[in-house]
Enzyme design. Structure first.
Site: not given
Length: 274
Positions: A212, A220, A251
């Protein structure tokens, strides 16, 4: 200095609330709260102390001299009778102090709501508002509350053992990392930490770590990182699976390998066929 208690199961636990806050705010160490909240013991959506640290976090804090590791063998045995007596004495003092504060608060509340309470009881013909003495009325209301208070409603929940003495704390035999796989994971964790990331476990997304750019409570994760040893191979099926996990969770999936004493990262992204 921050104290990390190493349990018999070799878990690194932080019991002090101030230490937990310092680890998160100052050192970007998140860990995982695993304790039950005293006010809400029948839920697991929000947990409390202790904070359970990843082994990589424990080793990093030890290496950077940001915390000291301690163990207390006495916690694994039955406390002596003298400690039971000390606990009961402290509990009585705490309960009495809480009782006094509770009564003072209720007395203040009754005084603030005096006119409203008297008006309500007068309408129900329970009292005659013209003959009520405010001081006596407040005392009577407080006495009703006082007799209803039971010590069973009051509890003292310590965030750390208040009776552990410094000479009872021993230095544990902390050996992590002790194999090639663990060394790779630790080196990757330390490299990411030194790059100013917040890092949590990434096992639920098929990786080793989640990275992060800010506190996980506000951001997120940007990367799912999987540690891959130098000679380790991944099948095409594994690569497709991991790529899909990264895409579906928005991601970037990254592989981390140690080459020549440095950590090298390779990201996995889908290519647009157009």
């Amino acid at each position: 200095m921050i104290e990390i208690f190493i349990s018999p199961e070799n878990l690194g636990l932080v019991w002090n609330a101030d230490d937990w806050l310092m680890l998160r705010q100052n050192y970007r160490i998140v860990g995982n709260l695993i304790g039950s909240l005293s006010k809400y013991p029948r839920q697991n959506s929000f947990n409390g102390l202790p904070l359970c640290l990843q082994p990589e976090e424990v080793s990093l804090l030890k290496e950077k001299n940001l915390a000291k590791l301690v163990s207390c063998p006495l916690l694994s045995s039955r406390p002596p009778d003298s400690l039971f007596d000390a606990f009961e004495k402290e509990e009585k003092v705490f309960n009495e102090a809480q009782r006094e504060q509770y009564i003072l608060k209720k007395k203040s509340d009754v005084k603030k709501s005096y006119n409203f309470i008297v008006e309500g009881k007068s309408k129900k013909r329970r009292i005659d508002s013209d003959t009520v003495d405010e001081t006596n009325f407040v005392d009577e209301e407080v006495n009703k509350i006082q007799t209803a208070i039971s010590s069973s409603y009051l509890s003292c929940v310590s965030v750390a053992d208040p009776w552990i003495k410094d000479d009872e704390k021993l230095e544990p035999d902390w050996t992590y990392p002790n194999c090639e796989r663990e060394k790779l994971k630790y080196n990757v964790f330390k490299d990411l930490w030194e790059k100013k990331y917040y890092i949590t476990s990434g096992t639920k997304f098929g990786g080793d770590f989640l990275c992060y750019s800010g506190d996980p409570a506000k951001f997120h994760a940007e990367f799912i990182v999987l540690c891959v040893e130098n000679q380790e191979t991944l099948s095409a099926k594994d690569i497709v699976t991991l790529g899909r996990i990264g895409t579906s969770t928005k991601k970037t999936f990254a592989f981390a390998t140690e080459l020549g004493g440095s950590i090298v990262y390779q990201s996995l992204q889908w290519m647009d066929s157009k």
